[in-house]
Design a protein around this motif. Sequence first.
Motif, PDB file in Angstrom:
ATOM      1  N   PHE A 104       0.843  -1.205   0.000  1.00 45.21           N
ATOM      2  CA  PHE A 104       0.000   0.000   0.000  1.00 45.21           C
ATOM      3  C   PHE A 104       0.884   1.265   0.000  1.00 45.21           C
ATOM      4  CE2 PHE A 104      -3.698  -2.220   2.506  1.00 45.21           C
ATOM      5  CZ  PHE A 104      -4.075  -2.896   1.356  1.00 45.21           C
ATOM      6  N   ALA A 105       1.929   1.248   0.845  1.00 47.70           N
ATOM      7  CA  ALA A 105       2.803   2.424   0.946  1.00 47.70           C
ATOM      8  C   ALA A 105       3.489   2.690  -0.393  1.00 47.70           C
ATOM      9  CB  ALA A 105       3.832   2.219   2.052  1.00 47.70           C
ATOM     10  N   LYS A 106       3.846   1.598  -1.074  1.00 47.75           N
ATOM     11  CA  LYS A 106       4.479   1.736  -2.394  1.00 47.75           C
ATOM     12  C   LYS A 106       3.504   2.435  -3.359  1.00 47.75           C
ATOM     13  CE  LYS A 106       7.067  -1.121  -5.588  1.00 47.75           C
ATOM     14  NZ  LYS A 106       7.129  -2.458  -6.135  1.00 47.75           N
ATOM     15  N   GLN A 107       2.226   2.029  -3.288  1.00 48.18           N
ATOM     16  CA  GLN A 107       1.222   2.695  -4.135  1.00 48.18           C
ATOM     17  C   GLN A 107       1.123   4.177  -3.806  1.00 48.18           C
ATOM     18  OE1 GLN A 107      -2.742   1.043  -4.034  1.00 48.18           O
ATOM     19  NE2 GLN A 107      -2.041  -1.038  -4.378  1.00 48.18           N
ATOM     20  N   GLU A 108       1.218   4.495  -2.518  1.00 46.86           N
ATOM     21  CA  GLU A 108       1.094   5.896  -2.101  1.00 46.86           C
ATOM     22  C   GLU A 108       2.357   6.683  -2.434  1.00 46.86           C
ATOM     23  OE1 GLU A 108       0.558   6.516   2.126  1.00 46.86           O
ATOM     24  OE2 GLU A 108       0.216   8.656   1.857  1.00 46.86           O
ATOM     25  N   SER A 123      -8.121   0.206   6.889  1.00 50.46           N
ATOM     26  CA  SER A 123      -7.294   0.699   8.002  1.00 50.46           C
ATOM     27  C   SER A 123      -6.305   1.745   7.487  1.00 50.46           C
ATOM     28  CB  SER A 123      -6.496  -0.441   8.654  1.00 50.46           C
ATOM     29  OG  SER A 123      -7.347  -1.381   9.240  1.00 50.46           O
ATOM     30  N   TYR A 124      -5.674   1.431   6.373  1.00 56.35           N
ATOM     31  CA  TYR A 124      -4.671   2.337   5.787  1.00 56.35           C
ATOM     32  C   TYR A 124      -5.315   3.689   5.451  1.00 56.35           C
ATOM     33  CZ  TYR A 124      -0.387   3.442   3.166  1.00 56.35           C
ATOM     34  OH  TYR A 124       0.791   4.011   2.739  1.00 56.35           O
ATOM     35  N   ARG A 125      -6.529   3.636   4.912  1.00 55.62           N
ATOM     36  CA  ARG A 125      -7.242   4.884   4.576  1.00 55.62           C
ATOM     37  C   ARG A 125      -7.513   5.708   5.842  1.00 55.62           C
ATOM     38  NH1 ARG A 125     -12.032   7.147   4.648  1.00 55.62           N
ATOM     39  NH2 ARG A 125     -13.055   5.384   5.670  1.00 55.62           N
ATOM     40  N   LEU A 126      -7.914   5.004   6.910  1.00 61.65           N
ATOM     41  CA  LEU A 126      -8.196   5.712   8.165  1.00 61.65           C
ATOM     42  C   LEU A 126      -6.928   6.377   8.709  1.00 61.65           C
ATOM     43  CD1 LEU A 126     -10.445   3.022   9.898  1.00 61.65           C
ATOM     44  CD2 LEU A 126     -11.209   5.258   9.061  1.00 61.65           C
ATOM     45  N   TRP A 127      -5.797   5.682   8.606  1.00 64.13           N
ATOM     46  CA  TRP A 127      -4.537   6.229   9.133  1.00 64.13           C
ATOM     47  C   TRP A 127      -4.005   7.367   8.288  1.00 64.13           C
ATOM     48  CZ3 TRP A 127      -2.268   0.651   9.168  1.00 64.13           C
ATOM     49  CH2 TRP A 127      -2.693  -0.028  10.329  1.00 64.13           C
ATOM     50  N   ARG A 128      -4.067   7.190   6.940  1.00 61.51           N
ATOM     51  CA  ARG A 128      -3.269   8.048   6.068  1.00 61.51           C
ATOM     52  C   ARG A 128      -4.081   8.842   5.044  1.00 61.51           C
ATOM     53  NH1 ARG A 128       1.629   7.575   6.746  1.00 61.51           N
ATOM     54  NH2 ARG A 128       2.119   8.431   4.691  1.00 61.51           N
ATOM     55  N   GLY A 129      -5.408   8.620   4.991  1.00 63.52           N
ATOM     56  CA  GLY A 129      -6.228   9.352   4.034  1.00 63.52           C
ATOM     57  C   GLY A 129      -5.968   8.955   2.601  1.00 63.52           C
ATOM     58  N   PHE A 130      -5.350   7.799   2.390  1.00 63.18           N
ATOM     59  CA  PHE A 130      -5.063   7.301   1.033  1.00 63.18           C
ATOM     60  C   PHE A 130      -5.748   5.947   0.874  1.00 63.18           C
ATOM     61  CE2 PHE A 130      -2.570   4.528  -1.751  1.00 63.18           C
ATOM     62  CZ  PHE A 130      -2.428   5.299  -2.885  1.00 63.18           C
ATOM     63  N   SER A 131      -6.533   5.789  -0.200  1.00 61.33           N
ATOM     64  CA  SER A 131      -7.247   4.517  -0.415  1.00 61.33           C
ATOM     65  C   SER A 131      -6.474   3.643  -1.396  1.00 61.33           C
ATOM     66  CB  SER A 131      -8.638   4.780  -0.996  1.00 61.33           C
ATOM     67  OG  SER A 131      -9.425   5.440  -0.054  1.00 61.33           O
ATOM     68  N   PRO A 132      -5.812   2.587  -0.923  1.00 53.25           N
ATOM     69  CA  PRO A 132      -5.025   1.749  -1.834  1.00 53.25           C
ATOM     70  C   PRO A 132      -5.924   0.912  -2.756  1.00 53.25           C
ATOM     71  CG  PRO A 132      -4.476   1.332   0.487  1.00 53.25           C
ATOM     72  CD  PRO A 132      -5.733   2.134   0.471  1.00 53.25           C
ATOM     73  N   ALA A 133      -5.392   0.604  -3.960  1.00 58.21           N
ATOM     74  CA  ALA A 133      -6.081  -0.332  -4.857  1.00 58.21           C
ATOM     75  C   ALA A 133      -5.828  -1.733  -4.314  1.00 58.21           C
ATOM     76  CB  ALA A 133      -5.522  -0.195  -6.259  1.00 58.21           C
ATOM     77  N   THR A 134      -6.882  -2.556  -4.223  1.00 59.20           N
ATOM     78  CA  THR A 134      -6.741  -3.852  -3.551  1.00 59.20           C
ATOM     79  C   THR A 134      -6.452  -5.024  -4.499  1.00 59.20           C
ATOM     80  OG1 THR A 134      -9.162  -3.894  -3.520  1.00 59.20           O
ATOM     81  CG2 THR A 134      -8.058  -3.302  -1.470  1.00 59.20           C
ATOM     82  N   ALA A 135      -6.983  -4.956  -5.747  1.00 58.45           N
ATOM     83  CA  ALA A 135      -6.885  -6.117  -6.642  1.00 58.45           C
ATOM     84  C   ALA A 135      -5.427  -6.537  -6.869  1.00 58.45           C
ATOM     85  CB  ALA A 135      -7.571  -5.828  -7.969  1.00 58.45           C
TER      86      ALA A 135
END
Length: 276
Positions: A25-29, A248-260
């Motif tokens: 997720f962090a890599k995506q962000e 959870s990541y969105r709640l912490w960082r305000g970034f919504s990761p792509a899941t697929a």
Amino acid sequence: MTTPRYAVFGNPIAHSRSPQIHRLFAKQEGTYIEYRRITADIDRNSFACAIETFFGAGANGANVTVPFKEYAFDLADEHSDRAQTAGAANTLIALPNGKLRADNTDGAGLVCDLQNHCDTDLNGAKVLLLGAGGAARGVISPLLAAGARLTLANRSHDKALALAQRFDIEALPFDVLNGGFDIVINATSGSLHGNMPAVPSAVFTDCRLAYDMAYGEESTIFMDFATQNGAAATADGLGMLVCQAAESYRLWRGFSPATAEVIDALRHRRLPLPVS
Ligand code: NDP
């Protein structure tokens, strides 16, 4: 700039895939985060001490898994509606005022996986939910909000009855269950020990999807039994795991990761090096 710090608390926790998921997720962000596994001793005080030490040292957030979700709920200062409904938390967020906020993203994760990765329309779907533990408690409300018509069944029927009453849904004992369900969800921990919940095989007759929240193996005893007895498709809980982590990541960082792409990477073991 200080590296943002997160961790997952559980016991056992060595098997957890959360560090890999959050690293992707962090890599995506386009950023770097620290995300560790932390084992706490299985008692309320040891868990509370571990959390206090972690957040006292400036950590930003934590995931919490078995057997600490109720403890995490109890020690938080604030609670989301989702955590309140579940009476359990899988996500802790450090607030700027030094307080801890508890949330529960399990239900959102399941609904996201069913709708986005399993092509399942929940609106009006007849859903049988097996189990009445922490996982079942966390997903009932989000399933109802997505339009599912729920029936609950648990090995200990009294627990299913008590839970069903809270949500005003139907509860049936295992042995009277029959066909007619579009989706059957296994929220028991049976598959972790190679045990199939003792439901009649007829529950899978008209079933479009048999979904097991457990994950880890290519298939589970529940998925195999469902296929043998007429389920058109099966899925394990890996997608739910990734989707609840994304929330959870969105709640912490305000970034919504792509899941697929993350599900795909985990499924095919195209993983970065484990986070220490
Ligand atoms: P709990 O220990 O809180 O609850 C266990 C439930 O399983 C109870 O309802 C229990 O019934 C039932 N059960 C256990 N063994 C059997 C059996 N042999 N036959 C029938 N029922 C059985 O566990 P959780 O609710 O926290 O977790 C349940 C499952 O969900 C686990 O497999 C867990 O890994 C998975 N999970 C997956 C997530 C994901 O992201 N994919 C997230 C959260 C959980 P009884 O009341 O009769 O004892």
